[in-house]
Motif scaffolding. Structure first.
Motif, PDB file in Angstrom:
ATOM      1  N   ILE A  12       0.924  -1.408   0.258  1.00  0.00           N
ATOM      2  CA  ILE A  12      -0.237   0.299   0.216  1.00  0.00           C
ATOM      3  C   ILE A  12       0.487   1.125  -0.226  1.00  0.00           C
ATOM      4  O   ILE A  12       0.492   2.242  -1.085  1.00  0.00           O
ATOM      5  CB  ILE A  12      -0.945  -0.257   1.299  1.00  0.00           C
ATOM      6  CG1 ILE A  12      -1.879  -0.575   0.904  1.00  0.00           C
ATOM      7  CG2 ILE A  12      -1.287   1.132   1.386  1.00  0.00           C
ATOM      8  CD1 ILE A  12      -3.574  -1.272   2.429  1.00  0.00           C
ATOM      9  N   TYR A  15       2.672   2.049  -3.764  1.00  0.00           N
ATOM     10  CA  TYR A  15       1.627   2.711  -4.790  1.00  0.00           C
ATOM     11  C   TYR A  15       0.960   3.751  -4.359  1.00  0.00           C
ATOM     12  O   TYR A  15       1.649   4.500  -5.171  1.00  0.00           O
ATOM     13  CB  TYR A  15      -0.495   1.485  -4.198  1.00  0.00           C
ATOM     14  CG  TYR A  15      -0.034  -0.206  -4.361  1.00  0.00           C
ATOM     15  CD1 TYR A  15       0.852  -0.654  -6.045  1.00  0.00           C
ATOM     16  CD2 TYR A  15      -0.809  -1.109  -4.037  1.00  0.00           C
ATOM     17  CE1 TYR A  15       0.796  -1.292  -5.492  1.00  0.00           C
ATOM     18  CE2 TYR A  15      -0.794  -2.459  -4.329  1.00  0.00           C
ATOM     19  CZ  TYR A  15      -0.372  -2.556  -5.387  1.00  0.00           C
ATOM     20  OH  TYR A  15       0.273  -3.514  -5.360  1.00  0.00           O
ATOM     21  N   ILE A  16       1.529   4.246  -2.599  1.00  0.00           N
ATOM     22  CA  ILE A  16       1.187   5.903  -2.787  1.00  0.00           C
ATOM     23  C   ILE A  16       2.434   6.284  -3.435  1.00  0.00           C
ATOM     24  O   ILE A  16       2.166   7.195  -4.118  1.00  0.00           O
ATOM     25  CB  ILE A  16       1.504   5.993  -1.454  1.00  0.00           C
ATOM     26  CG1 ILE A  16      -0.158   5.406  -0.678  1.00  0.00           C
ATOM     27  CG2 ILE A  16       1.727   7.289  -1.129  1.00  0.00           C
ATOM     28  CD1 ILE A  16      -0.160   5.752   1.163  1.00  0.00           C
ATOM     29  N   PHE A 119      -7.945  -5.803  -4.694  1.00  0.00           N
ATOM     30  CA  PHE A 119      -7.862  -5.329  -3.163  1.00  0.00           C
ATOM     31  C   PHE A 119      -9.389  -6.004  -2.651  1.00  0.00           C
ATOM     32  O   PHE A 119      -8.687  -5.349  -1.371  1.00  0.00           O
ATOM     33  CB  PHE A 119      -9.086  -3.600  -4.501  1.00  0.00           C
ATOM     34  CG  PHE A 119      -7.455  -3.031  -4.322  1.00  0.00           C
ATOM     35  CD1 PHE A 119      -6.952  -2.381  -3.078  1.00  0.00           C
ATOM     36  CD2 PHE A 119      -8.163  -2.602  -5.757  1.00  0.00           C
ATOM     37  CE1 PHE A 119      -6.010  -1.299  -3.460  1.00  0.00           C
ATOM     38  CE2 PHE A 119      -7.295  -1.245  -5.721  1.00  0.00           C
ATOM     39  CZ  PHE A 119      -5.729  -1.147  -5.202  1.00  0.00           C
ATOM     40  N   LEU A 309      -7.296   2.488  -1.326  1.00  0.00           N
ATOM     41  CA  LEU A 309      -5.774   2.243  -0.411  1.00  0.00           C
ATOM     42  C   LEU A 309      -6.530   2.590   0.982  1.00  0.00           C
ATOM     43  O   LEU A 309      -6.796   1.877   2.415  1.00  0.00           O
ATOM     44  CB  LEU A 309      -5.405   2.910  -0.117  1.00  0.00           C
ATOM     45  CG  LEU A 309      -4.090   2.622  -1.806  1.00  0.00           C
ATOM     46  CD1 LEU A 309      -2.760   3.763  -2.231  1.00  0.00           C
ATOM     47  CD2 LEU A 309      -3.607   1.339  -1.676  1.00  0.00           C
TER      48      LEU A 309
END
Length: 325
Positions: A12, A15-16, A119, A309
């Motif tokens: 996560i 990905y940010i 997800f 997210l």
């Protein structure tokens, strides 16, 4: 030493970072990222992502999901009764301009059939049911999307929208990866090299999800600057949609008496839209419509990915917790 478990555990945050890097790259190196602005390239990258995800799902046990008729019924009610009603009500808050509304309707009326599986897995839902629902959701949205566009926009949109790119995207993004994954799993039982190939495939989802995000955001974000007036109007609608749908889906899950993990899968399906797969459809529209509709869809992608997210933590922690029945 980097292991697959560590990579998945920190994905996560990864990905940010990728989203931020993609936005900066897309805004500062527009000529370079123009090479990435091709729907076929985006589709191929998503296809590899989906192949990696499909190889991690045991297809031998997925047959059990075919007996879960309550989930399928709840899925259809959530995506084709509740969602259209919410979308239509939210669209009343937007300027009644056909290209803008077409982009919003295309992306919000079509349930996701690709990364929602990823997800759902991260959010401790039943990803096997999501996999099973993929062909069901594809067929139903292909049948119902023209109807909803006609109801919401009239015959003008029906003359412009061509379903061929949508079908091509589905074949590339879903059918081919699924077929290859099944073949690899079957061969891995008999031949050691295919077992090694299957083990290597387990590394694909996280890096290719990151690559998907980077390519889409970096190649499309520059287009958003030309339509800031429209972008600023749709962002609150997209946020409202993601805030509203989990609670409606939770109510539908309770109504159909779904178990916890199935209810979470329903929440993710209801709140996650088909942005990546309908983008080729938007790019096939004529003239300025293509740019506007694609911008509206990419905006939803960015908002949704940020929301996902949050979903992966909020759904199991607050919206549908393990101790609830």
């Amino acid at each position: 030493m980097l292991t697959r478990e560590k990579m998945e555990q920190h994905q996560i945050g990864f990905y940010i970072v990728v989203l931020i890097a993609a936005a900066i790259t897309g805004l500062l190196a527009k000529r370079a990222v123009h090479l990435l602005d091709h729907s076929s390239l985006i589709s191929v990258i998503i296809a590899v992502l989906m192949y990696g995800m499909f190889t991690q799902i045991p297809f031998t046990s997925i047959r059990q999901s075919f007996h879960n008729r309550r989930f399928i019924a709840a899925l259809l009610v959530a995506n084709y009764v509740a969602v259209p009603l919410v979308v239509w009500l939210l669209s009343r808050l937007l300027p009644q301009e056909t290209p803008l509304l077409l982009g919003v309707y295309l992306v919000l009326l079509t349930p996701c059939i690709d990364y929602v599986i990823v997800f759902t897995h991260l959010g401790r839902g039943n990803e096997k049911l999501m996999l099973l629902s993929t062909p069901i959701l594809f067929v139903t949205q292909m049948l119902l999307l023209p109807l909803y566009l006609w109801l919401f926009l009239g015959s003008e949109a029906m003359r412009i929208v061509d379903p061929v790119p949508f079908i091509e995207a589905f074949l590339i993004v879903i059918v081919v990866p699924l077929f290859v994954a099944i073949i690899v799993q079957w061969l891995s039982r008999k031949y050691q090299p295919f077992q090694s190939w299957l083990d290597c495939s387990a590394w694909l989802p996280v890096p290719f999800m990151a690559l998907t995000l980077f390519v889409i955001v970096s190649s499309q974000i520059g287009k958003l600057t030309a339509h800031w007036n429209m972008i600023l109007t749709v962002i609150p609608v997209y946020i409202a949609f993601m805030l509203i749908m989990p609670w409606i889906a939770r109510g539908i899950a309770s109504w159909f008496r779904l178990d916890i993990v199935s209810g979470r899968a329903l929440i993710f399906s209801s709140g996650t839209r088909n942005s990546l797969v309908v983008l080729p459809l938007a790019l096939a529209l004529p003239g300025e419509w293509s740019v506007i509709v694609a911008s509206i869809i990419v905006t939803q992608t960015i908002v949704e990915l940020a929301g996902e997210l949050i979903y992966v933590r909020a759904v199991p922690a607050w919206i549908l917790r393990d101790r609830e029945s």
